[in-house]
Write a protein that holds these residues in place. Structure first.
Motif, PDB file in Angstrom:
ATOM      1  N   LYS A   1      72.016  -1.406  11.978  1.00 43.83           N
ATOM      2  CA  LYS A   1      71.802  -2.172  13.507  1.00 43.83           C
ATOM      3  C   LYS A   1      73.246  -2.794  13.841  1.00 43.83           C
ATOM      4  O   LYS A   1      73.584  -3.720  13.162  1.00 43.83           O
ATOM      5  N   ALA A   2      73.904  -2.178  14.596  1.00 45.75           N
ATOM      6  CA  ALA A   2      75.110  -3.036  15.074  1.00 45.75           C
ATOM      7  C   ALA A   2      74.890  -4.243  15.684  1.00 45.75           C
ATOM      8  O   ALA A   2      73.875  -4.667  15.937  1.00 45.75           O
ATOM      9  N   PRO A   3      75.924  -5.183  15.305  1.00 44.35           N
ATOM     10  CA  PRO A   3      75.915  -6.608  15.784  1.00 44.35           C
ATOM     11  C   PRO A   3      75.574  -6.607  17.402  1.00 44.35           C
ATOM     12  O   PRO A   3      76.027  -5.545  18.306  1.00 44.35           O
ATOM     13  N   VAL A   4      74.464  -7.529  17.630  1.00 44.42           N
ATOM     14  CA  VAL A   4      74.022  -7.916  19.133  1.00 44.42           C
ATOM     15  C   VAL A   4      75.079  -8.695  19.634  1.00 44.42           C
ATOM     16  O   VAL A   4      74.658  -8.837  20.827  1.00 44.42           O
ATOM     17  N   TRP A   5      76.004  -9.169  19.303  1.00 42.30           N
ATOM     18  CA  TRP A   5      77.036 -10.203  19.750  1.00 42.30           C
ATOM     19  C   TRP A   5      77.588  -9.448  20.880  1.00 42.30           C
ATOM     20  O   TRP A   5      78.040  -8.256  20.683  1.00 42.30           O
ATOM     21  N   ARG A   6      78.027 -10.479  21.831  1.00 47.78           N
ATOM     22  CA  ARG A   6      78.737  -9.905  22.953  1.00 47.78           C
ATOM     23  C   ARG A   6      79.989 -10.234  22.999  1.00 47.78           C
ATOM     24  O   ARG A   6      80.502 -11.094  22.043  1.00 47.78           O
ATOM     25  N   TRP A   7      80.891 -10.053  24.044  1.00 49.87           N
ATOM     26  CA  TRP A   7      82.374 -10.633  24.288  1.00 49.87           C
ATOM     27  C   TRP A   7      82.401 -12.128  23.947  1.00 49.87           C
ATOM     28  O   TRP A   7      83.392 -12.626  23.394  1.00 49.87           O
ATOM     29  N   ASP A   8      81.152 -12.874  24.012  1.00 51.30           N
ATOM     30  CA  ASP A   8      81.489 -14.404  24.166  1.00 51.30           C
ATOM     31  C   ASP A   8      81.587 -14.805  22.483  1.00 51.30           C
ATOM     32  O   ASP A   8      82.296 -15.735  22.465  1.00 51.30           O
TER      33      ASP A   8
ATOM     34  N   ALA B   1      85.199 -14.184  22.154  1.00 50.98           N
ATOM     35  CA  ALA B   1      85.960 -15.389  22.674  1.00 50.98           C
ATOM     36  C   ALA B   1      85.843 -16.564  21.886  1.00 50.98           C
ATOM     37  O   ALA B   1      86.746 -17.494  21.688  1.00 50.98           O
ATOM     38  N   TYR B   2      84.564 -16.846  21.208  1.00 54.27           N
ATOM     39  CA  TYR B   2      84.463 -18.041  20.422  1.00 54.27           C
ATOM     40  C   TYR B   2      85.171 -17.872  19.025  1.00 54.27           C
ATOM     41  O   TYR B   2      85.928 -19.023  18.684  1.00 54.27           O
ATOM     42  N   LEU B   3      85.512 -16.757  18.740  1.00 55.31           N
ATOM     43  CA  LEU B   3      86.523 -16.724  17.358  1.00 55.31           C
ATOM     44  C   LEU B   3      88.109 -17.059  17.770  1.00 55.31           C
ATOM     45  O   LEU B   3      88.610 -17.881  17.135  1.00 55.31           O
ATOM     46  N   PHE B   4      88.336 -16.923  18.961  1.00 55.19           N
ATOM     47  CA  PHE B   4      89.497 -17.280  19.390  1.00 55.19           C
ATOM     48  C   PHE B   4      89.631 -18.648  19.595  1.00 55.19           C
ATOM     49  O   PHE B   4      90.598 -19.352  19.266  1.00 55.19           O
ATOM     50  N   THR B   5      88.859 -19.132  20.457  1.00 53.06           N
ATOM     51  CA  THR B   5      88.936 -20.532  21.009  1.00 53.06           C
ATOM     52  C   THR B   5      88.683 -21.527  19.800  1.00 53.06           C
ATOM     53  O   THR B   5      89.481 -22.587  19.733  1.00 53.06           O
ATOM     54  N   GLY B   6      87.958 -21.234  18.466  1.00 55.65           N
ATOM     55  CA  GLY B   6      87.725 -21.873  17.507  1.00 55.65           C
ATOM     56  C   GLY B   6      89.127 -22.022  16.649  1.00 55.65           C
ATOM     57  O   GLY B   6      89.697 -23.030  16.344  1.00 55.65           O
TER      58      GLY B   6
ATOM     59  N   ALA C   1      85.124 -25.264  24.670  1.00 59.07           N
ATOM     60  CA  ALA C   1      84.821 -23.966  25.150  1.00 59.07           C
ATOM     61  C   ALA C   1      84.104 -23.169  23.824  1.00 59.07           C
ATOM     62  O   ALA C   1      83.166 -22.451  24.202  1.00 59.07           O
ATOM     63  N   SER C   2      84.568 -23.236  22.800  1.00 54.25           N
ATOM     64  CA  SER C   2      83.891 -22.918  21.480  1.00 54.25           C
ATOM     65  C   SER C   2      82.325 -23.146  21.381  1.00 54.25           C
ATOM     66  O   SER C   2      81.442 -22.350  21.074  1.00 54.25           O
ATOM     67  N   ALA C   3      82.003 -24.419  21.838  1.00 51.99           N
ATOM     68  CA  ALA C   3      80.570 -24.747  21.579  1.00 51.99           C
ATOM     69  C   ALA C   3      79.828 -24.405  22.928  1.00 51.99           C
ATOM     70  O   ALA C   3      78.914 -23.799  22.723  1.00 51.99           O
ATOM     71  N   TYR C   4      80.416 -24.115  24.147  1.00 50.72           N
ATOM     72  CA  TYR C   4      79.967 -23.239  25.094  1.00 50.72           C
ATOM     73  C   TYR C   4      79.632 -21.817  24.816  1.00 50.72           C
ATOM     74  O   TYR C   4      78.512 -21.523  25.080  1.00 50.72           O
ATOM     75  N   PHE C   5      80.728 -21.169  24.302  1.00 47.16           N
ATOM     76  CA  PHE C   5      80.579 -19.761  23.884  1.00 47.16           C
ATOM     77  C   PHE C   5      79.300 -19.667  22.853  1.00 47.16           C
ATOM     78  O   PHE C   5      78.457 -18.789  22.802  1.00 47.16           O
ATOM     79  N   LEU C   6      79.322 -20.601  22.010  1.00 44.15           N
ATOM     80  CA  LEU C   6      78.335 -20.435  20.955  1.00 44.15           C
ATOM     81  C   LEU C   6      76.722 -20.709  21.598  1.00 44.15           C
ATOM     82  O   LEU C   6      75.822 -19.813  21.199  1.00 44.15           O
TER      83      LEU C   6
END
Length: 345
Positions: A49-56, A59-64, A99-104
């Motif tokens: 099953k492919a990850p259900v994660w979206r673009w956020d 973005a969380y990977l980047f902002t962290g 921003a990281s907290a928001y995306f998570l």
């Protein structure tokens, strides 16, 4: 269930050798070739099953990483007496971790779910450890950034004690945030490598290295953008170190993993990672060449920040693509089985 334990389904066994139709008199005739097997699964669904994660989450990977790199930059500015570098790093770190907290939380769906994750601490779970890292880092980064506003408070009156206490508290908090920053920068790489997604799972040695290098490069980009050339020395050194780690790791995942390197070279992931390499190289060259040029330093900083975005999104898309194609699960499994059988013989 890990990628190595997933059931082998999909294509048939290796195709039999080519057969040759006999003509009259036993002479050779037309070749008959069995069509190559297509990698499909039951009902046409992916094996994993492919990850259900979206673009956020990308973005969380980047902002962290940006928050971690900015805190290290701020600590360097604090310890070497460069106030502009310190100020830029602290303020950016607070913005990035917010921003990281928001995306998570946005990906979790409800803010209460983040709170529920703090009810337990599970050292064997990268997600649990990462939640606590973010929780420890956020207040320290916040206090360090707030301390930068101490000179704006009135020198007399009720705010006078706060004005005196904030700067030393900010010094301690800034160093505390920098101490947690390496864990914040790399735990997301460990988190991705701990999944069953083939191209993430097999890249477990490289992903933390790539994310550490990307964090350093993005923090350096902030310093090159915000600080005058005379104070940007630590940012230039961070740019070189971060670029070396990031470029080495990206090259390794595109060459070492065999078939599982393919998702990082093709499609959206391939375009993003190639752009990331070019932008990283351009940013480092500009940082070294623009020691006395404010414009060139700012352009280099922008390139490094854009490179970090492209690299994080490229790694994200490469993993998702590998989970959607059955052959990235089946063929590596068969190769592992063959190696085990050869070792037993």
């Amino acid at each position: 269930m890990g990628a190595a334990d997933a059931p082998v389904v999909g294509p048939a066994r290796d195709a039999p050798p080519v057969a040759r139709r006999r003509g009259r008199g036993g002479r050779g005739g037309e070749e008959l070739r069995v069509p190559e097997a297509e990698f499909t699964s039951y009902y046409g669904r992916p094996i994993l099953k492919a990850p259900v994660w979206r673009w956020d989450i990308a973005a969380y990977l980047f902002t962290g990483g940006l928050a971690a790199g900015s805190s290290l930059l701020a600590a360097g500015g604090q310890l070497t007496g460069r106030p502009a570098l310190r100020r830029a790093g602290r303020v950016t770190a607070l913005g990035a971790v917010t921003a990281s907290a928001y995306f998570l939380i946005h990906d979790l769906g409800r803010p209460a779910r983040f709170h529920h994750m703090l009810r337990v601490a599970k050292p064997t779970s990268p997600m649990s450890v990462g939640t606590w890292i973010l929780t420890a880092y956020g207040p320290a980064a916040g206090l360090a950034a707030v301390a930068e506003g101490a000179p704006l408070l009135p020198a007399r009156g009720v705010f006078s004690p706060v004005r005196r206490l904030l700067p030393p508290a900010g010094q301690v908090a800034g160093l505390a945030a920098a101490a947690v920053a390496p864990a914040l920068a790399t735990y997301t790489g460990v988190l991705l490598a701990g999944t069953a997604v083939p191209s993430w799972h097999e890249a477990y040695p490289e992903l933390p290295t790539i994310f550490a290098g990307s964090a350093l490069a993005s923090g350096a980009g902030v310093g090159l953008l915000a600080a005058p050339c005379a104070q940007a020395g630590p940012a230039r050194r961070m740019a070189v170190a971060g670029a070396a780690l990031e470029l080495w790791g990206a090259h390794s995942v595109e060459t070492r993993l065999g078939l599982l390197s393919e998702p990082y070279r093709l499609g959206t992931a391939g375009r993003l990672l190639r752009a990331g390499r070019l932008l990283t190289a351009a940013g480092v060259v500009g940082a070294l060449a623009g020691r006395r040029s404010r414009v060139l330093s700012a352009l280099s900083g922008t390139a490094l920040l854009a490179a970090s975005v492209a690299t994080r999104f490229g790694i994200f898309h490469g993993g998702v693509a590998s989970a959607r194609d059955p052959r990235y699960t089946v063929l590596p499994q068969r190769e592992r089985i063959r190696r085990r059988e050869a070792g037993q013989v």
